[in-house]
Write a protein that holds these residues in place. Structure first.
Motif, PDB file in Angstrom:
ATOM      1  N   VAL A   1       0.852  -1.189   0.000  1.00 63.38           N
ATOM      2  CA  VAL A   1       0.000   0.000   0.000  1.00 63.38           C
ATOM      3  C   VAL A   1       0.886   1.236   0.000  1.00 63.38           C
ATOM      4  N   GLU A   2       0.596   2.150  -0.912  1.00 62.42           N
ATOM      5  CA  GLU A   2       1.315   3.417  -1.000  1.00 62.42           C
ATOM      6  C   GLU A   2       0.313   4.563  -1.038  1.00 62.42           C
ATOM      7  N   ARG A   3       0.771   5.738  -0.668  1.00 63.38           N
ATOM      8  CA  ARG A   3      -0.023   6.942  -0.842  1.00 63.38           C
ATOM      9  C   ARG A   3       0.442   7.647  -2.110  1.00 63.38           C
ATOM     10  N   VAL A   4      -0.494   7.951  -2.992  1.00 68.60           N
ATOM     11  CA  VAL A   4      -0.182   8.659  -4.228  1.00 68.60           C
ATOM     12  C   VAL A   4      -1.167   9.808  -4.385  1.00 68.60           C
ATOM     13  N   TYR A   5      -0.745  10.813  -5.132  1.00 67.92           N
ATOM     14  CA  TYR A   5      -1.635  11.959  -5.359  1.00 67.92           C
ATOM     15  C   TYR A   5      -2.386  11.773  -6.670  1.00 67.92           C
ATOM     16  N   SER A   6      -3.717  11.846  -6.586  1.00 68.67           N
ATOM     17  CA  SER A   6      -4.558  11.760  -7.773  1.00 68.67           C
ATOM     18  C   SER A   6      -4.983  13.163  -8.187  1.00 68.67           C
ATOM     19  N   ARG A   7      -4.549  13.553  -9.364  1.00 73.67           N
ATOM     20  CA  ARG A   7      -4.956  14.860  -9.872  1.00 73.67           C
ATOM     21  C   ARG A   7      -6.451  14.892 -10.159  1.00 73.67           C
ATOM     22  N   TYR A   8      -6.999  13.754 -10.575  1.00 80.27           N
ATOM     23  CA  TYR A   8      -8.419  13.729 -10.939  1.00 80.27           C
ATOM     24  C   TYR A   8      -9.341  13.669  -9.725  1.00 80.27           C
ATOM     25  N   ARG A   9      -8.797  13.266  -8.573  1.00 84.11           N
ATOM     26  CA  ARG A   9      -9.588  13.304  -7.347  1.00 84.11           C
ATOM     27  C   ARG A   9      -9.159  14.459  -6.435  1.00 84.11           C
ATOM     28  N   ALA A  10      -8.087  15.142  -6.825  1.00 87.02           N
ATOM     29  CA  ALA A  10      -7.604  16.307  -6.082  1.00 87.02           C
ATOM     30  C   ALA A  10      -7.287  15.962  -4.627  1.00 87.02           C
ATOM     31  N   ARG A  11      -6.656  14.798  -4.438  1.00 89.37           N
ATOM     32  CA  ARG A  11      -6.299  14.366  -3.080  1.00 89.37           C
ATOM     33  C   ARG A  11      -5.348  13.182  -3.161  1.00 89.37           C
ATOM     34  N   GLU A  12      -4.746  12.877  -2.040  1.00 88.01           N
ATOM     35  CA  GLU A  12      -3.974  11.653  -1.938  1.00 88.01           C
ATOM     36  C   GLU A  12      -4.915  10.465  -1.735  1.00 88.01           C
ATOM     37  N   VAL A  13      -4.551   9.337  -2.328  1.00 93.19           N
ATOM     38  CA  VAL A  13      -5.336   8.118  -2.183  1.00 93.19           C
ATOM     39  C   VAL A  13      -4.381   6.955  -1.907  1.00 93.19           C
TER      40      VAL A  13
ATOM     41  N   ASN B   1     -19.252   7.707  -4.576  1.00 92.69           N
ATOM     42  CA  ASN B   1     -20.118   8.258  -5.622  1.00 92.69           C
ATOM     43  C   ASN B   1     -20.229   7.373  -6.857  1.00 92.69           C
ATOM     44  N   TYR B   2     -20.196   6.079  -6.642  1.00 97.40           N
ATOM     45  CA  TYR B   2     -20.423   5.115  -7.727  1.00 97.40           C
ATOM     46  C   TYR B   2     -19.448   5.306  -8.891  1.00 97.40           C
ATOM     47  N   TRP B   3     -18.226   5.668  -8.536  1.00 95.82           N
ATOM     48  CA  TRP B   3     -17.117   5.698  -9.487  1.00 95.82           C
ATOM     49  C   TRP B   3     -17.371   6.634 -10.667  1.00 95.82           C
ATOM     50  N   HIS B   4     -17.970   7.795 -10.367  1.00101.94           N
ATOM     51  CA  HIS B   4     -18.115   8.827 -11.405  1.00101.94           C
ATOM     52  C   HIS B   4     -18.000  10.195 -10.744  1.00101.94           C
ATOM     53  N   GLU B   5     -17.945  11.230 -11.547  1.00102.00           N
ATOM     54  CA  GLU B   5     -17.743  12.587 -11.035  1.00102.00           C
ATOM     55  C   GLU B   5     -19.090  13.186 -10.605  1.00102.00           C
ATOM     56  N   ASN B   6     -19.514  12.846  -9.422  1.00104.98           N
ATOM     57  CA  ASN B   6     -20.721  13.435  -8.858  1.00104.98           C
ATOM     58  C   ASN B   6     -20.418  14.791  -8.237  1.00104.98           C
ATOM     59  N   VAL B   7     -19.251  14.900  -7.623  1.00101.45           N
ATOM     60  CA  VAL B   7     -18.788  16.157  -7.047  1.00101.45           C
ATOM     61  C   VAL B   7     -17.773  16.768  -8.008  1.00101.45           C
ATOM     62  N   PRO B   8     -17.992  18.001  -8.491  1.00 98.90           N
ATOM     63  CA  PRO B   8     -17.051  18.604  -9.436  1.00 98.90           C
ATOM     64  C   PRO B   8     -15.617  18.589  -8.904  1.00 98.90           C
ATOM     65  N   GLY B   9     -14.710  18.119  -9.746  1.00102.28           N
ATOM     66  CA  GLY B   9     -13.305  18.058  -9.364  1.00102.28           C
ATOM     67  C   GLY B   9     -12.889  16.758  -8.706  1.00102.28           C
TER      68      GLY B   9
ATOM     69  N   PRO C   1     -13.330   9.844  -9.904  1.00102.96           N
ATOM     70  CA  PRO C   1     -12.627   8.569  -9.752  1.00102.96           C
ATOM     71  C   PRO C   1     -12.539   7.769 -11.040  1.00102.96           C
ATOM     72  N   MET C   2     -13.498   7.914 -11.954  1.00102.37           N
ATOM     73  CA  MET C   2     -13.418   7.175 -13.215  1.00102.37           C
ATOM     74  C   MET C   2     -12.244   7.662 -14.048  1.00102.37           C
ATOM     75  N   ALA C   3     -12.022   8.958 -14.095  1.00101.06           N
ATOM     76  CA  ALA C   3     -10.853   9.483 -14.815  1.00101.06           C
ATOM     77  C   ALA C   3      -9.567   9.003 -14.167  1.00101.06           C
ATOM     78  N   MET C   4      -9.561   8.897 -12.834  1.00106.10           N
ATOM     79  CA  MET C   4      -8.394   8.346 -12.142  1.00106.10           C
ATOM     80  C   MET C   4      -8.106   6.926 -12.623  1.00106.10           C
ATOM     81  N   LEU C   5      -9.160   6.103 -12.744  1.00111.08           N
ATOM     82  CA  LEU C   5      -8.974   4.726 -13.209  1.00111.08           C
ATOM     83  C   LEU C   5      -8.445   4.691 -14.638  1.00111.08           C
ATOM     84  N   LEU C   6      -8.987   5.536 -15.479  1.00104.26           N
ATOM     85  CA  LEU C   6      -8.650   5.499 -16.899  1.00104.26           C
ATOM     86  C   LEU C   6      -7.287   6.121 -17.200  1.00104.26           C
ATOM     87  N   GLU C   7      -6.965   7.213 -16.524  1.00105.24           N
ATOM     88  CA  GLU C   7      -5.777   7.979 -16.881  1.00105.24           C
ATOM     89  C   GLU C   7      -4.587   7.743 -15.948  1.00105.24           C
ATOM     90  N   GLU C   8      -4.845   7.596 -14.662  1.00 96.56           N
ATOM     91  CA  GLU C   8      -3.739   7.559 -13.710  1.00 96.56           C
ATOM     92  C   GLU C   8      -3.320   6.152 -13.302  1.00 96.56           C
TER      93      GLU C   8
END
Length: 288
Positions: A55-67, A129-137, A140-147
């Motif tokens: 397990v590592e902590r990484v920064y997700s630009r598409y979620r605007a937070r560390e995950v 949020n069911y793996w989609h952008e419900n909250v602007p910014g 998580p789906m973009a995180m899966l696809l791009e990051e």
């Protein structure tokens, strides 16, 4: 030949019963062979090594937070280019809770015994949020696809060949397969365990995961079965699961490669029943 009764009698009230049975059973003591034969078990019982979890902590630009970024791989296999399945957690879950039903143990055992070729899982924190952008910014789906593919490549793993999800993660896995199909990057397999496929907006609206019925309808796999693509799909669900109605409808319309409805509910008891079959389903579709 030692009889079964003789062995059990000998065990009663002796130090062997207290401290030696485990060693004998696994063949670490002279009694091992006779004990297994007497109890009707043929051949040695090899110890199964644990899966390697990191397990590592990484920064997700598409979620605007560390995950959390969690990788789960079989022990003793080369990880360079190792095929990986994305593993999506359920509602209120995290990457650390994504592996259900003893999935790590089942994968390690199946690979160790040569039942499936080596592959691993990667999980990330996706929110509720069911793996989609419900909250602007927060997408998580973009995180899966791009990051996620980049994070895997940076660590020497192969790209995601499949997606596996549980409950809300099952919804997300089917949505992810659709997005990969739309990008002309089809998955090799989709495995949805107890997918949270609802049929009523009033019930879904209580989860605050979609802004309105139209947004939900545009993303719900049950309402977009024609957009899933050609990836082989496996569905596993309990006959007393709270999402059984929607899952039955999905099965009836899509006729997935695997449609398994077993006695059980929406819980770990059901997950433990189906995980071995999920691992076999994915294993058959690991890219060579």
């Amino acid at each position: 030949m030692v009889s079964r009764r003789a062995v059990l009698t000998a065990l009663g009230g002796t130090a062997l019963a207290a401290v030696g049975v485990t060693a004998a059973w696994h063949g670490d003591a002279p009694l091992g062979e006779s004990l297994r034969q007497a109890l009707g078990v043929a051949g040695p019982v090899p110890a199964v090594k644990r899966a390697v979890v990191r397990v590592e902590r990484v920064y997700s630009r598409y979620r605007a937070r560390e995950v959390d970024l969690l990788t789960l791989v079989p022990p003793g296999v080369p990880t360079r280019g190792l095929p990986m399945s994305i593993l999506l957690h359920g509602r209120y879950g995290t990457a650390r809770l994504a592996s259900v039903g003893g999935m790590d143990e089942v994968l390690a055992a199946a690979v160790g015994r040569g039942q499936v070729p080596p592959f691993g899982f990667v999980a990330v924190d996706g929110g509720d949020n069911y793996w989609h952008e419900n909250v602007p910014g927060d997408d998580p789906m973009a995180m899966l696809l791009e990051e996620v593919p980049r994070w895997l490549a940076d660590r020497g793993y192969g790209g995601p060949f499949a997606c596996t999800g549980v409950s809300m993660g099952g919804f997300g896995a089917l949505l992810y397969a659709r997005r990969r199909h739309e990008r002309r990057e089809p998955l090799g397999a989709v495995a949805a365990i107890a997918p949270a496929l609802m049929t009523d907006w009033a019930e879904m609206s209580q989860r605050n995961a979609f802004s309105d019925p139209e947004q939900w309808a545009s993303l719900d796999p049950l309402k977009n079965t024609d957009k899933l693509g050609t990836a082989p799909v496996g569905i596993w669900v309990g006959d007393h699961d709270k999402f059984i109605t929607g899952t039955r409808r999905f099965i009836a319309v899509t006729k997935p490669t695997v449609a398994s409805i077993l006695p059980g509910g929406h819980d770990d008891g059901l997950y433990r029943k189906v995980v071995p079959d999920v691992i076999r389903f994915l294993g058959k579709r690991v890219p060579r």
